[in-house]
Design an enzyme around this catalytic site. Structure first.
Site, PDB file in Angstrom:
ATOM      1  N   ARG A   1      11.408  13.645  10.779  1.00 48.63           N
ATOM      2  CA  ARG A   1      10.022  14.111  10.781  1.00 48.63           C
ATOM      3  C   ARG A   1       9.093  13.046  11.375  1.00 48.63           C
ATOM      4  NH1 ARG A   1       9.483  16.130   4.709  1.00 48.63           N
ATOM      5  NH2 ARG A   1      11.217  14.664   4.485  1.00 48.63           N
TER       6      ARG A   1
ATOM      7  N   CYS B   1       5.619  10.662   5.312  1.00 50.60           N
ATOM      8  CA  CYS B   1       4.432  10.247   4.553  1.00 50.60           C
ATOM      9  C   CYS B   1       3.292   9.691   5.396  1.00 50.60           C
ATOM     10  CB  CYS B   1       4.821   9.203   3.513  1.00 50.60           C
ATOM     11  SG  CYS B   1       5.888   9.866   2.251  1.00 50.60           S
TER      12      CYS B   1
ATOM     13  N   GLY C   1       6.325  -2.260  17.167  1.00 51.02           N
ATOM     14  CA  GLY C   1       7.303  -1.382  17.817  1.00 51.02           C
ATOM     15  C   GLY C   1       6.713  -0.064  18.245  1.00 51.02           C
TER      16      GLY C   1
ATOM     17  N   PHE D   1       5.765  -5.595   6.552  1.00 52.36           N
ATOM     18  CA  PHE D   1       5.087  -4.621   7.414  1.00 52.36           C
ATOM     19  C   PHE D   1       4.357  -5.254   8.595  1.00 52.36           C
ATOM     20  CE2 PHE D   1       5.291  -0.168   6.071  1.00 52.36           C
ATOM     21  CZ  PHE D   1       6.236  -0.340   5.090  1.00 52.36           C
TER      22      PHE D   1
ATOM     23  N   VAL E   1      11.465  13.531  -3.270  1.00 48.54           N
ATOM     24  CA  VAL E   1      10.765  12.953  -4.424  1.00 48.54           C
ATOM     25  C   VAL E   1      11.308  13.525  -5.744  1.00 48.54           C
ATOM     26  CG1 VAL E   1       8.509  12.741  -5.569  1.00 48.54           C
ATOM     27  CG2 VAL E   1       8.663  12.501  -3.107  1.00 48.54           C
TER      28      VAL E   1
HETATM   29  C1  UDX Z   1       6.583   5.094   3.124  1.00 47.17           C
HETATM   30  C2  UDX Z   1       6.067   4.091   2.093  1.00 47.17           C
HETATM   31  O1  UDX Z   1       6.635   2.800   2.385  1.00 47.17           O
HETATM   32  C3  UDX Z   1       6.387   4.546   0.673  1.00 47.17           C
HETATM   33  O2  UDX Z   1       5.811   3.643  -0.260  1.00 47.17           O
HETATM   34  C4  UDX Z   1       5.781   5.950   0.472  1.00 47.17           C
HETATM   35  O3  UDX Z   1       6.037   6.438  -0.803  1.00 47.17           O
HETATM   36  C5  UDX Z   1       6.336   6.908   1.533  1.00 47.17           C
HETATM   37  O4  UDX Z   1       6.051   6.388   2.840  1.00 47.17           O
HETATM   38  P1  UDX Z   1       8.902   5.669   4.266  1.00 47.17           P
HETATM   39  O5  UDX Z   1       8.137   6.666   5.067  1.00 47.17           O
HETATM   40  O6  UDX Z   1      10.182   6.082   3.644  1.00 47.17           O
HETATM   41  O7  UDX Z   1       7.993   5.105   3.061  1.00 47.17           O
HETATM   42  O8  UDX Z   1       9.263   4.459   5.228  1.00 47.17           O
HETATM   43  P2  UDX Z   1       8.787   2.981   5.541  1.00 47.17           P
HETATM   44  O9  UDX Z   1       9.939   2.092   5.378  1.00 47.17           O
HETATM   45  O10 UDX Z   1       7.565   2.601   4.817  1.00 47.17           O
HETATM   46  O11 UDX Z   1       8.491   3.104   7.113  1.00 47.17           O
HETATM   47  C6  UDX Z   1       7.592   4.070   7.643  1.00 47.17           C
HETATM   48  C7  UDX Z   1       7.491   3.973   9.157  1.00 47.17           C
HETATM   49  O12 UDX Z   1       6.835   2.766   9.521  1.00 47.17           O
HETATM   50  C8  UDX Z   1       8.845   3.933   9.874  1.00 47.17           C
HETATM   51  O13 UDX Z   1       8.775   4.737  11.031  1.00 47.17           O
HETATM   52  C9  UDX Z   1       9.034   2.475  10.260  1.00 47.17           C
HETATM   53  O14 UDX Z   1       9.816   2.300  11.419  1.00 47.17           O
HETATM   54  C10 UDX Z   1       7.587   2.048  10.487  1.00 47.17           C
HETATM   55  N1  UDX Z   1       7.351   0.604  10.279  1.00 47.17           N
HETATM   56  C11 UDX Z   1       7.493   0.054   9.032  1.00 47.17           C
HETATM   57  C12 UDX Z   1       6.969  -0.199  11.353  1.00 47.17           C
HETATM   58  O15 UDX Z   1       6.826   0.271  12.485  1.00 47.17           O
HETATM   59  N2  UDX Z   1       6.721  -1.530  11.124  1.00 47.17           N
HETATM   60  C13 UDX Z   1       6.847  -2.108   9.903  1.00 47.17           C
HETATM   61  O16 UDX Z   1       6.606  -3.327   9.789  1.00 47.17           O
HETATM   62  C14 UDX Z   1       7.251  -1.285   8.817  1.00 47.17           C
END
Ligand code: UDX
Length: 434
Positions: free
Chosen positions: A332, A265, A258, A254, A11
């Site tokens: 993580r 986060c 899976g 989203f 960040v």
């Molecule tokens: C997330 C938020 O999107 C972001 O706004 C916040 O500031 C930090 O957390 P990030 O953790 O980088 O970002 O990844 P993101 O792309 O949101 O995916 C998070 C997890 O969800 C991943 O493990 C991804 O595989 C999973 N995911 C995401 C799904 O299983 N299905 C989806 O449709 C979307």
């Protein structure tokens, strides 16, 4: 504007380098000499696409520099962003020790300053932290009167892997302010970005961040639960998701079913919000369920392999994908950790591969790893895909099958085309497909 950023994690670095790119004079601060010298040599201490280039550009333009001289650099700037980690303790409660020490440092630094100064919390913190922990601590340590100090909370909404793009093209900027000093400073700083700027109190900004992440995590667990139903009823969940996503109130984002959500986060923030609510005597049933479904998903992957292989013991299983999502080396809370631990516990001979995440994953589990997916899948009885990297999407399925000992292919992220995999002769199974 002169900006200091405390914390050179993901960040802090993205915030610092993108603010420098807007023409501000930014100094990134950290106690770790190693990270600062890396930064000052033009190399990002973390892997994030585009970050190295932005750091190099900032250093060249003299808009960006790293330093371990924390107090002096805070004093010499107009605004300080707190971008330190807020990990969970073993009960899921937020650990504020880095926030407390950063605010004490700022307080000490301000003792010898007479001009106004603004402090903005960017780290994700539980509502009231900025007003009841950060502000009093700074006032106490600095001896300042309240009117000279600007206090605000300005959450980030950055996705790893596209953090630079997200910082430079925000959907919205949340400007949480406790006073006019902070409001004015943040409005001026973010003026170049033309998105909606929502002005609110720091506590509202804090909850917007938690509510957004928890909502997205809940959306994922919800679709995973429906996808598990689809599996039983012989329905392709991708078609269901398409049908749902066409409703603008739901949105098509989203809805990917899976192995569940990981990363730095979602798991931590959902746990922290649930724990904070519980401490305030509000039990969150939804957040509890969100976490429970997320724990179940990797177990379903293992079960799929077990059902096809009969016994796991002694079988060679190649796990492709260790990072919690593609385009990052971050492992993580990766769902692969759970899948690999279970497979090892059941006696499998696991061989893993990931384009970026192997060094970090090695620190979690000392599993055998290979430099290519081809080597990992050689003579494998079963292949499990856990991260939807392009390299796996583009696997040549015919040669993969020839290389393998068996034909079991479990796709934890709907990475491959199911019909093609079936046609080649795989026993293909994925979440949300009958
Ligand atoms: C997330 C938020 O999107 C972001 O706004 C916040 O500031 C930090 O957390 P990030 O953790 O980088 O970002 O990844 P993101 O792309 O949101 O995916 C998070 C997890 O969800 C991943 O493990 C991804 O595989 C999973 N995911 C995401 C799904 O299983 N299905 C989806 O449709 C979307």
């Amino acid at each position: 504007m002169k900006v200091s950023v405390i914390g050179t994690g993901y960040v802090g670095l993205v915030t610092g380098s993108t603010l420098a790119d807007l023409g501000n004079q930014v100094v990134c601060l950290d106690i770790l000499e190693e990270k600062i010298s890396m930064l000052n040599s033009g190399k990002s201490p973390i892997y994030e696409p585009g970050l190295d280039e932005l750091i190099k550009k900032g250093l060249k333009n003299k808009n960006l520099i790293g330093s371990t001289e924390i107090e002096q650099n805070i004093r010499n700037t107009d605004i300080t962003f707190i971008c330190v980690g807020t990990p969970s303790d073993k009960n899921g409660n937020i650990d504020l020790s880095y926030i407390k020490s950063a605010s004490s440092t700022i307080g000490r630094a301000l003792r010898d300053k007479s001009e106004k100064h603004t402090v903005i919390v960017k780290s994700t913190v539980i509502p009231l932290t900025t007003e009841e922990v950060v502000m009093p601590n700074i006032l106490k340590k600095s001896g300042w009167k309240r009117e000279n100090l600007g206090i605000g909370m300005n959450p980030e909404f950055l996705r790893e892997g596209s953090a630079i793009h997200d910082a430079q093209n925000p959907d919205r900027i949340v400007i949480g302010f406790a006073d006019d000093v902070a409001r004015k400073t943040l409005k001026e700083l973010y003026d170049p970005y033309k998105c909606t700027k929502l002005e609110c109190s720091p506590r509202t900004a804090e909850l917007i961040k938690y509510a957004s992440n928890s909502f997205l995590a809940t959306k994922i667990s919800f679709v995973n639960e429906i996808a598990n139903m689809s599996n039983i009823w012989g329905i392709d969940f991708q078609e269901v998701a398409e049908g749902m996503g066409l409703d603008s109130r739901i949105s098509a984002e989203f809805l990917r079913a899976g192995a569940g959500f990981g990363g730095s986060c979602f798991p931590k923030d959902v746990k922290a919000l649930a724990a904070a609510a519980k401490n305030s005597k509000v039990e969150s049933l939804i957040l509890k369920a969100t976490l429970e479904v997320n724990d179940i998903q990797p177990k379903i992957i293992v079960k799929m392999a077990e059902e096809r292989l009969g016994v796991i013991k002694g079988k060679k299983i190649a796990v492709l994908g260790l990072a919690f999502k593609p385009e990052t080396d971050d492992v993580r809370e990766s769902r692969s950790e759970i899948v690999i631990s279970e497979l090892i516990e059941k006696g499998a001979n696991v061989v893993a591969h990931d384009p970026e995440g192997m060094p970090n994953f090695k620190k979690l589990i000392d599993v055998k790893m290979t430099p290519t997916p081809e080597l990992a899948t050689e003579k494998a009885d079963c292949v499990v895909i856990m991260t939807e990297w392009d390299i796996y999407k583009n696997l040549d399925l015919e040669s993969l099958l020839k290389r393998m000992n068996g034909n079991v292919l479990i796709d934890g992220r709907r990475t491959l085309n199911a019909k093609e995999a079936d046609k080649v002769g795989f026993d293909y199974k994925t979440i949300g497909l009958g």
